[in-house]
Design a protein around this motif. Structure first.
Motif, mmCIF file in Angstrom:
data_model
loop_
_atom_site.group_PDB
_atom_site.id
_atom_site.type_symbol
_atom_site.label_atom_id
_atom_site.label_comp_id
_atom_site.label_asym_id
_atom_site.label_seq_id
_atom_site.Cartn_x
_atom_site.Cartn_y
_atom_site.Cartn_z
ATOM 1 N N THR A 22 38.563 9.353 19.087
ATOM 2 C CA THR A 22 37.980 8.475 20.214
ATOM 3 C C THR A 22 36.053 8.644 19.588
ATOM 4 O O THR A 22 35.522 8.145 18.903
ATOM 5 N N ILE A 23 35.961 10.352 19.882
ATOM 6 C CA ILE A 23 34.252 10.952 20.099
ATOM 7 C C ILE A 23 34.074 10.745 17.798
ATOM 8 O O ILE A 23 33.184 10.549 17.687
ATOM 9 N N PHE A 24 35.055 10.610 17.491
ATOM 10 C CA PHE A 24 35.162 10.944 15.901
ATOM 11 C C PHE A 24 34.425 9.619 15.398
ATOM 12 O O PHE A 24 33.788 9.737 14.817
ATOM 13 N N TRP A 25 35.427 8.698 15.507
ATOM 14 C CA TRP A 25 35.046 6.866 14.919
ATOM 15 C C TRP A 25 34.291 6.615 15.778
ATOM 16 O O TRP A 25 32.856 5.676 15.622
ATOM 17 N N LEU A 26 33.585 7.317 17.196
ATOM 18 C CA LEU A 26 32.130 7.064 17.866
ATOM 19 C C LEU A 26 31.106 7.237 17.385
ATOM 20 O O LEU A 26 30.151 6.362 17.424
ATOM 21 N N ILE A 27 31.269 8.736 16.057
ATOM 22 C CA ILE A 27 29.549 9.435 15.572
ATOM 23 C C ILE A 27 29.191 7.958 14.817
ATOM 24 O O ILE A 27 28.071 7.657 14.572
ATOM 25 N N PRO A 28 29.995 8.351 13.783
ATOM 26 C CA PRO A 28 29.428 6.678 12.668
ATOM 27 C C PRO A 28 29.250 5.504 13.110
ATOM 28 O O PRO A 28 28.290 4.416 12.812
ATOM 29 N N ILE A 29 29.989 4.910 14.473
ATOM 30 C CA ILE A 29 29.525 3.566 14.586
ATOM 31 C C ILE A 29 28.289 3.020 15.446
ATOM 32 O O ILE A 29 27.702 2.680 14.822
ATOM 33 N N VAL A 30 28.457 4.578 16.497
ATOM 34 C CA VAL A 30 26.709 4.888 16.521
ATOM 35 C C VAL A 30 25.770 4.848 15.559
ATOM 36 O O VAL A 30 24.204 4.202 15.786
ATOM 37 N N VAL A 31 25.610 5.523 14.878
ATOM 38 C CA VAL A 31 24.780 5.720 13.832
ATOM 39 C C VAL A 31 25.374 4.493 12.908
ATOM 40 O O VAL A 31 23.604 4.452 12.686
ATOM 41 N N LEU A 32 25.875 3.310 12.319
ATOM 42 C CA LEU A 32 25.867 2.710 11.883
ATOM 43 C C LEU A 32 25.231 1.269 12.544
ATOM 44 O O LEU A 32 24.302 0.641 12.612
ATOM 45 N N ALA A 56 36.088 1.166 13.470
ATOM 46 C CA ALA A 56 36.820 -0.087 15.498
ATOM 47 C C ALA A 56 38.561 0.396 14.163
ATOM 48 O O ALA A 56 39.411 0.667 15.322
ATOM 49 N N SER A 57 38.730 -0.618 12.781
ATOM 50 C CA SER A 57 40.296 -1.106 12.694
ATOM 51 C C SER A 57 41.309 0.289 12.450
ATOM 52 O O SER A 57 42.261 0.730 13.411
ATOM 53 N N ASN A 58 40.626 1.524 11.715
ATOM 54 C CA ASN A 58 40.805 2.979 11.808
ATOM 55 C C ASN A 58 41.002 3.649 12.672
ATOM 56 O O ASN A 58 42.002 4.467 12.830
ATOM 57 N N TRP A 59 40.102 3.802 14.132
ATOM 58 C CA TRP A 59 40.203 3.937 15.075
ATOM 59 C C TRP A 59 42.176 3.595 15.711
ATOM 60 O O TRP A 59 42.696 4.241 16.021
ATOM 61 N N ARG A 106 47.799 -2.252 18.730
ATOM 62 C CA ARG A 106 48.462 -1.703 18.066
ATOM 63 C C ARG A 106 49.264 -3.003 16.872
ATOM 64 O O ARG A 106 49.340 -3.332 16.019
ATOM 65 N N VAL A 107 49.490 -3.770 17.707
ATOM 66 C CA VAL A 107 50.315 -4.880 16.784
ATOM 67 C C VAL A 107 49.788 -5.758 15.997
ATOM 68 O O VAL A 107 50.204 -6.597 15.498
ATOM 69 N N LEU A 108 48.315 -6.000 16.604
ATOM 70 C CA LEU A 108 47.477 -7.449 15.592
ATOM 71 C C LEU A 108 46.633 -6.948 14.951
ATOM 72 O O LEU A 108 45.957 -7.371 13.924
ATOM 73 N N ASN A 109 46.434 -5.434 14.997
ATOM 74 C CA ASN A 109 45.328 -4.763 14.505
ATOM 75 C C ASN A 109 45.841 -4.606 12.814
ATOM 76 O O ASN A 109 47.581 -4.299 12.247
ATOM 77 N N GLY A 110 44.949 -5.987 11.888
ATOM 78 C CA GLY A 110 45.429 -5.396 10.851
ATOM 79 C C GLY A 110 45.842 -6.984 10.320
ATOM 80 O O GLY A 110 46.174 -7.587 9.082
ATOM 81 N N GLN A 111 46.244 -7.471 11.280
ATOM 82 C CA GLN A 111 47.002 -9.122 11.305
ATOM 83 C C GLN A 111 46.353 -10.414 11.303
ATOM 84 O O GLN A 111 46.761 -11.193 11.270
ATOM 85 N N ILE A 112 45.112 -9.677 12.302
ATOM 86 C CA ILE A 112 43.960 -10.628 12.874
ATOM 87 C C ILE A 112 42.996 -9.916 12.478
ATOM 88 O O ILE A 112 42.655 -8.849 12.752
ATOM 89 N N PRO A 113 41.200 -10.617 12.707
ATOM 90 C CA PRO A 113 40.678 -10.131 12.727
ATOM 91 C C PRO A 113 40.125 -8.925 14.004
ATOM 92 O O PRO A 113 40.852 -9.704 15.066
ATOM 93 N N PHE A 114 39.445 -7.862 14.048
ATOM 94 C CA PHE A 114 39.392 -7.254 15.510
ATOM 95 C C PHE A 114 39.019 -7.628 16.563
ATOM 96 O O PHE A 114 38.363 -8.696 16.601
ATOM 97 N N LEU A 115 39.646 -7.194 17.122
ATOM 98 C CA LEU A 115 39.500 -8.461 18.911
ATOM 99 C C LEU A 115 38.658 -7.691 19.555
ATOM 100 O O LEU A 115 38.262 -6.664 19.213
#
Length: 300
Positions: A22-32, A56-59, A106-115
């Motif tokens: 969470t911390i790893f992906w929160l950093i680029p999300i905040v920067v972006l 978010a999807s990679n998280w 987990r089930v819907l990631n990559g199947q439909i747009p990000f929830l």
């Protein structure tokens, strides 16, 4: 089933992995997010939106790897066929545990747009997370209470108007909006307090989903109806991350959202009754579906 000591170790490792991820992906999300908030160019904002959704999807994907390495519950999924990343969806589900969110992701990631969830406008001020939710295009809604509208009748309809403006960005960008129709997690105490007529569900609250559909102006044209069943009983978050959940059953059905289900839920009584009838019918079917899954599990 893992031993108690092994469960504690597995849970501690899994929790650490979730936290670091969470911390790893929160950093680029905040920067972006900060870049998105200052750039005036739509093409740049569009690129940043894709990067943000990718983060978010990679998280979620990395969380899924943690789940597979630690515990690895057998998730039986039925109904994924036909879903697309290029459609607009309203996603509903029964709600029993915070684990439901991890399962749905987990089930819907990559199947439909990000929830994405509709959030109260006040939550935009939550440090870091508010900025991240804004950058990830979570729709912020402004709802006025009946008491407020009685004192300020000129504000009637302004809440849906404001939310519609916030949702305008989705006209050209597919989105999945998530709604837990029961409004809270199922427990036997809540079930008894409500005197719910459903065996495995709380009473559905139709107002939230009606508001979301109206705010999106008909953009959400497909309903993704998810039923989650835990054969071993409803797990806690700790039980899930510590490898104590062996099996999860997920059934997914889709149907078109008819234009007649989009309207003024707060003020149109005929529409309100029709909408409630639709949601109640969905819940009757979902209750029967959970009963079938439960009986099948008992017979195995």
């Amino acid at each position: 089933m893992l031993s108690t000591f092994t469960q504690k170790v597995a849970g501690a490792i899994a929790f650490t992995c979730y936290l670091l991820n969470t911390i790893f992906w929160l950093i680029p999300i905040v920067v972006l997010s900060l870049l998105k908030s200052v750039t005036p160019f739509k093409i740049t904002q569009k690129t940043l939106n894709h990067l943000l959704d990718g983060c978010a999807s990679n998280w979620i994907s990395v969380n899924g790897i943690t789940q597979r390495l630690i515990g690895n519950p057998n998730i039986q999924i039925d109904g994924l066929a036909g879903l697309s990343l290029n459609k607009w969806y309203m996603v509903i589900s029964n709600h029993q545990s915070w684990v439901d969110i991890l399962v749905l992701q987990r089930v819907l990631n990559g199947q439909i747009p990000f929830l994405k969830f509709f959030l109260k406008k006040e939550l935009i001020w939550v440090p870091f997370l508010g900025l991240a939710w804004w950058a990830l295009d979570f729709p912020f809604m402004k709802r006025y209470s009946k008491k407020f509208l009685q004192k300020n009748p000129h504000m009637r309809g302004k809440d849906i108007e404001t939310t519609k403006k916030a949702c305008a960005k989705f006209q050209h960008k597919p989105v999945s909006v998530m709604n837990f129709v029961e409004g809270t997690r199922f427990t036997q105490d809540k079930h008894s307090q409500q005197a719910s007529t459903f065996k495995h569900l709380l009473k559905p609250k139709a107002g939230g989903i009606a508001f979301a559909l109206d705010a999106m102006g008909g953009q959400l044209d497909t309903l993704v109806n998810v039923t989650i069943h835990y054969p071993q009983g409803i797990p806690t978050f700790w039980q899930f991350i510590s490898g104590q959940v062996d099996q999860i059953q997920v059934q997914i059905t889709t149907q078109d959202i008819h234009p007649s289900y989009i309207g003024d839920y707060a003020n149109d009584k005929a529409f309100q009754a029709n909408f409630q009838q639709w949601i109640n019918a969905l819940w009757v079917n979902k209750d029967a579906e959970i009963e079938q899954l439960k009986q099948a599990s008992l017979n195995d």
